[in-house]
Structure formats: structure tokens, C-alpha cells
Design a protein around this motif. Sequence first.
Motif, PDB file in Angstrom:
ATOM      1  N   VAL A 516     117.585  18.064  59.344  1.00 45.43           N
ATOM      2  CA  VAL A 516     116.830  19.477  59.636  1.00 45.43           C
ATOM      3  C   VAL A 516     117.080  20.229  58.882  1.00 45.43           C
ATOM      4  O   VAL A 516     115.835  21.512  58.473  1.00 45.43           O
ATOM      5  N   PHE A 517     118.265  20.900  59.009  1.00 41.86           N
ATOM      6  CA  PHE A 517     117.471  22.008  58.332  1.00 41.86           C
ATOM      7  C   PHE A 517     117.826  21.823  56.622  1.00 41.86           C
ATOM      8  O   PHE A 517     117.273  23.557  56.558  1.00 41.86           O
ATOM      9  N   LYS A 521     114.484  24.729  55.556  1.00 37.16           N
ATOM     10  CA  LYS A 521     114.731  25.890  55.287  1.00 37.16           C
ATOM     11  C   LYS A 521     113.747  27.188  54.439  1.00 37.16           C
ATOM     12  O   LYS A 521     113.714  28.075  54.845  1.00 37.16           O
ATOM     13  N   ALA A 522     113.320  26.132  54.044  1.00 36.52           N
ATOM     14  CA  ALA A 522     112.346  26.953  52.555  1.00 36.52           C
ATOM     15  C   ALA A 522     110.957  28.424  53.934  1.00 36.52           C
ATOM     16  O   ALA A 522     110.853  28.969  53.313  1.00 36.52           O
ATOM     17  N   ALA A 523     110.985  26.863  55.047  1.00 38.08           N
ATOM     18  CA  ALA A 523     110.160  27.999  55.721  1.00 38.08           C
ATOM     19  C   ALA A 523     110.776  29.101  56.725  1.00 38.08           C
ATOM     20  O   ALA A 523     110.002  30.345  57.443  1.00 38.08           O
ATOM     21  N   GLY A 524     112.060  28.883  56.744  1.00 32.20           N
ATOM     22  CA  GLY A 524     112.821  30.205  57.317  1.00 32.20           C
ATOM     23  C   GLY A 524     112.869  29.650  58.735  1.00 32.20           C
ATOM     24  O   GLY A 524     111.760  29.478  59.546  1.00 32.20           O
ATOM     25  N   ALA A 526     113.347  30.885  63.080  1.00 31.72           N
ATOM     26  CA  ALA A 526     112.855  32.100  63.968  1.00 31.72           C
ATOM     27  C   ALA A 526     114.283  32.696  64.417  1.00 31.72           C
ATOM     28  O   ALA A 526     114.441  34.433  65.101  1.00 31.72           O
ATOM     29  N   LEU A 527     115.329  31.572  64.748  1.00 33.68           N
ATOM     30  CA  LEU A 527     116.635  32.978  65.100  1.00 33.68           C
ATOM     31  C   LEU A 527     116.706  33.461  64.205  1.00 33.68           C
ATOM     32  O   LEU A 527     117.875  34.286  64.851  1.00 33.68           O
ATOM     33  N   ALA A 528     117.252  33.543  62.501  1.00 32.93           N
ATOM     34  CA  ALA A 528     117.771  34.495  61.705  1.00 32.93           C
ATOM     35  C   ALA A 528     116.968  35.569  61.458  1.00 32.93           C
ATOM     36  O   ALA A 528     117.310  36.271  60.998  1.00 32.93           O
ATOM     37  N   GLN A 529     115.466  35.483  62.168  1.00 30.99           N
ATOM     38  CA  GLN A 529     114.361  36.788  62.410  1.00 30.99           C
ATOM     39  C   GLN A 529     114.646  37.174  63.622  1.00 30.99           C
ATOM     40  O   GLN A 529     113.099  38.122  64.508  1.00 30.99           O
ATOM     41  N   LEU A 530     115.441  36.920  64.937  1.00 35.30           N
ATOM     42  CA  LEU A 530     115.708  37.259  66.416  1.00 35.30           C
ATOM     43  C   LEU A 530     114.846  39.404  66.046  1.00 35.30           C
ATOM     44  O   LEU A 530     114.975  39.731  66.133  1.00 35.30           O
ATOM     45  N   PRO A 531     113.623  39.319  66.709  1.00 27.67           N
ATOM     46  CA  PRO A 531     112.940  40.272  67.013  1.00 27.67           C
ATOM     47  C   PRO A 531     114.012  41.214  67.902  1.00 27.67           C
ATOM     48  O   PRO A 531     115.038  40.439  68.550  1.00 27.67           O
TER      49      PRO A 531
END
Length: 561
Positions: A516-517, A521-524, A526-531
Motif C-alpha cells: 500500500v505504501f 507514495k508518489a501521490a503523497g 495526507a497525514l504527512a501534510q496535516l493542516p
Amino acid sequence: MRGEQTTIQALWLYVLVVFFTHMAPNFFPWFAETDWKQWVWQYHRYGVDGAFPPGHLLTDYAFAMQPPLYWAMMAPLSTVLKPQWAASVVNMLAYGGSLYFVARLVQGRTGPLFAAAAAALLARDEVFHRVTLGGYPRTFGPLLVLAVLTFWLEGRHRFVLGTFVVGAALYPSVVVPCALAYGVWCVLFAGRAGWWRRNLELAACAALVAGLSLLQNFTAPEWWGPVLTLDEARDRPELGPDGRFPWLPFSEFWPRVLHYIEQPFSLRGLLGKRLEIYPWSSDAIARVFVVVLVALIVAALVQRRRRPTSSPVPWQPFAVVAGAVVAFWLARTLAFRLYLPHRMIQHTIPYAILPTFVIAAVVVARAWLGERRATVAALALVLAPFVFAGDGLQAAGWRDYSKDAPLYEWVEQHTSLHAQFAGTLQILDELPLFSKRQVYVNWKMAHPVRAGYFAENERRMLAMYGAYYATDLKDVVAFCDAEEIDWFIVDRTRFAAVEQGDGQLFEPVRGKIDAVFQARKAAGFALAQLPAELVAFAHADYVVADVTRLRAWVAAHPPPP
């Protein structure tokens, strides 16, 4: 006489010093024995009103694992002490009881000086401290074995049977080998006098022991499934080298047995392990002492043959060792229906060998030397491991969790007692113990010995990490809503690669999550870019996402048409 008393006092003082050396980290905040995250966290239920109620998978499993007598000790203690301290009290009971019985066993054959020496030799063994440290059911393994041997040597039949019953309600793994040895003796070698009464009592005890030992099978929900057989376990990667429990394939039989025979004589402590001052290996010096023990036994047998009235080396410890070897073979053959195979020898053989070494040294010295010289020679031999294998002064088994203390404190102070957390396995291991909060799934409780129970743990891990590596926050919210998650703890170091190692993902789950990772990965993630407005708390590499805010944010930011 005065010198002997001074020596006895010095030996017992050493025992106390070693105990406090091993227990000292317990007095520092955020130090913990690692298996508290498996055996102790659930007892917050008795000290914190409303904590860990029934009905949650991990909580129900945690209590189902508890032997009844262990629960009967921990539950009352946890009403007045935090569970970590309650477990430490249990630790001290088992430690003190083990020392009492090894001293009593040896004193009955040699006197108080060598009783103190035996206690010191036991305290020197770092593995003994690791076994007793933490205050778990296994903590009582040495005590139970030494109690059986003591009562057997004293001819207290009903006390032996009583110890078996207590052991079955506390830690059955050592009861099996001891009961095998004692049962064979009762039936075949104990003599005709009182045979029927003795063996009827033994049979009644065996029935009670069997019922107590199998109690978990009766209390576990049917959907968890029975304990796996060996044939079933061979097909399950979670029990293989990279799995949750790397038990299969089994290690070689006799080298494993020899390892536990050598244990009382291995390198220990500051001199033996930390400073590494000795030019020889731990295995080498331990095998020298095993050879010495064999020589002592041969010498005692020769003396006994020459003078039948001379004191013998007791045979009962060897019967327990033989029982342990047979039980080990049975447990490997019947795995995993007969507990963890190595426990049959791990918590029995060393504690039968150690007092035998002390008694054999005294018996041979007294047979071949004068009284005064015999005492000096035997004491020198018994204490030789301190000279050639180290001092035993080492605090082992503790881990310092203070690095993440701010996170634990924030969770406890700012979230509901009934909140449920998701995140990565490692931090979810720690929250129940340190923050008194329920977690969705974790590493410690993901036991793969019951197929149905583990299947649900695997499903939860796949769902949670599917959300962790989601490319859209709406998928995270969908997971949290479906699984009743209130808070999501994000470890920002986990987006470079899928975790692997102690307390982290294991096979076969890791391979599925890694697929899954790699796909996402290429799409990014969501939780790595949490507002920033969704982050309730941040500490080091961790951020805590408030699912309520997350849900509102997703609702306010629908995808473009």
C-alpha cells in the motif's frame, strides 16, 4: 564461628545490594519494564474509575490472559497503588520467596553458611532478575520450582501438591515438568506404604491442576479460536523468523537444554558483562563449572559407594531436570497447546542446578577433607563464579520512556478517559500504561496463537495503516468513523519507509502494508501534510490529530466537482 557469622551477614548484604541495584530504575519516573505494556496496563481499571471497561478487544484479551491467582494479587494491590508499583510488590514477593526457598533447601543439607552462599549465587544471576523483574506470572517460576524441591526433600507430600495447585493458578509452565517428575516418583518409587492414599491425592491434585491450567480455554470467546497446533503454526508467517513471535522453526533441542544448565555460571554484572574484563567467553566459563558439577557428583557417588552412610547429593533436582527435558519435548511436539515450549526448561533447570551445585560441593568437601578445611574449600568453590564469571551488579530489563513523557501527560490531561487512539504500533503500546487510554490495536497484544483473535488484530492493523498512508483526509475520517477513533497520533518519521523492528510491524502484515505504501507514495500521504489547525498537540516527531476537527475540516473542504 564469629568469622562464619560475618561471612553469612556479608553474603546476605550482597543479596540486598544486588536486589536494589536491579530495582533502582523503578524509582525513576518513566522507567518501566517493557512487558508492563502487556501484563500490567489493564490494572488501571481498579485504581481509576471508568478506565478500561469490558467490551474492548485488547482489554478483554488482556484480562483473559491473566491466571486467576495473579489477578487476585494484582487487582487489590492496584486499588491502592498504581499498577506499576503493584507489579513491583509482586516482583519483591517472588524474589524474596525464591531466596527463602533456595536458602531453606540448601540449609537443610549443609547449614546456614551455605544457605547464604546459595542465595548469593542465585542473586548473582542476571537472568534470575530478568525472570522475576516486572512482577508477572512467570516471575514466580523460580519460587515454585524451589518450593517443590524443598518440600519434596522434606517429605511434605501435601505441601508439594499444594504448590502444584498454586502454580497452576499462577504459572502452569513450571508445574508440568515438576509434576511429571514427582508423579513418576509417587507411582513407581515412593514405596508401598501409603501408596493408595498418596496417589489418590496426586490424582485429585492433577485434575485440579488441569482445570486451572486450561481456564483460559473456557473463558475465551469462541470466535477467538483454539490455541494453534504445531501443524497450523508452521503455515503462519507471524510465528516465523520475521513474525510477531519468531518461534519457528524451533532451535536445536540439546543446545537449548545445555544453555539453561549453564545459566547459573555464565558471565554476569559489571565485571562479567559491562566491562568485559575476562579473556574467556560466557559459554566457556559456564561449561567449566558444569564439568566441575559433574565431577562433584561422580566424587559423591564414589564416596557413597565406599561409605554407604555418607551424605548423598539429593537426586530430586535431577528428577526435575529430567521432567523438564521430557516436558520440553512434549511441549514442542504438542505446540502450542502445552504453553511455550522453552518455558518448560527456562524456568526450571537453572533453579534445580544451582542448589545442587552448592550441596554437591559441601557433600564432597566434607567427605574428603576435615571439617574446617571442608568448609573453606566448599565455600571457595561455591563462590568461584563471583571470581571467574562476574559480580552480578547490573540493572537489567528496564527501559527509559521519559523522552515521550510530555506526550503521555498531555494525552492523560486533555483527552477523555474513554477516548480511543490510533497511530503507529509502538506509541500505541505505551499509551495504555502511561496515559491510561484505550488504543485500537498495538504490537504487544497482537498475539498470533489464536487464529480468530489474531485475524481481528491483523484486520485492524491493515485498516489503521491504510488510513495512515491514505492520500486523502476523507479516507482517514472514514476509517476513524467506522472504527470509533477519537484521536490519531502521527509519527512524522514513518513516511520515509514502512516501519520494521521490535514493537513495530512484522510479517506478513508488514508486506501487505508496504505494498500500500509503495502504491501511494508518489501521490503523497495526507497525514504527512496535516493542516496546522488540525493538530491538537505536537511533541518531538509526534503530532496528535483531533478527529473531531478533522471531520469538520473534511466537511468544509469537499473535493472540487
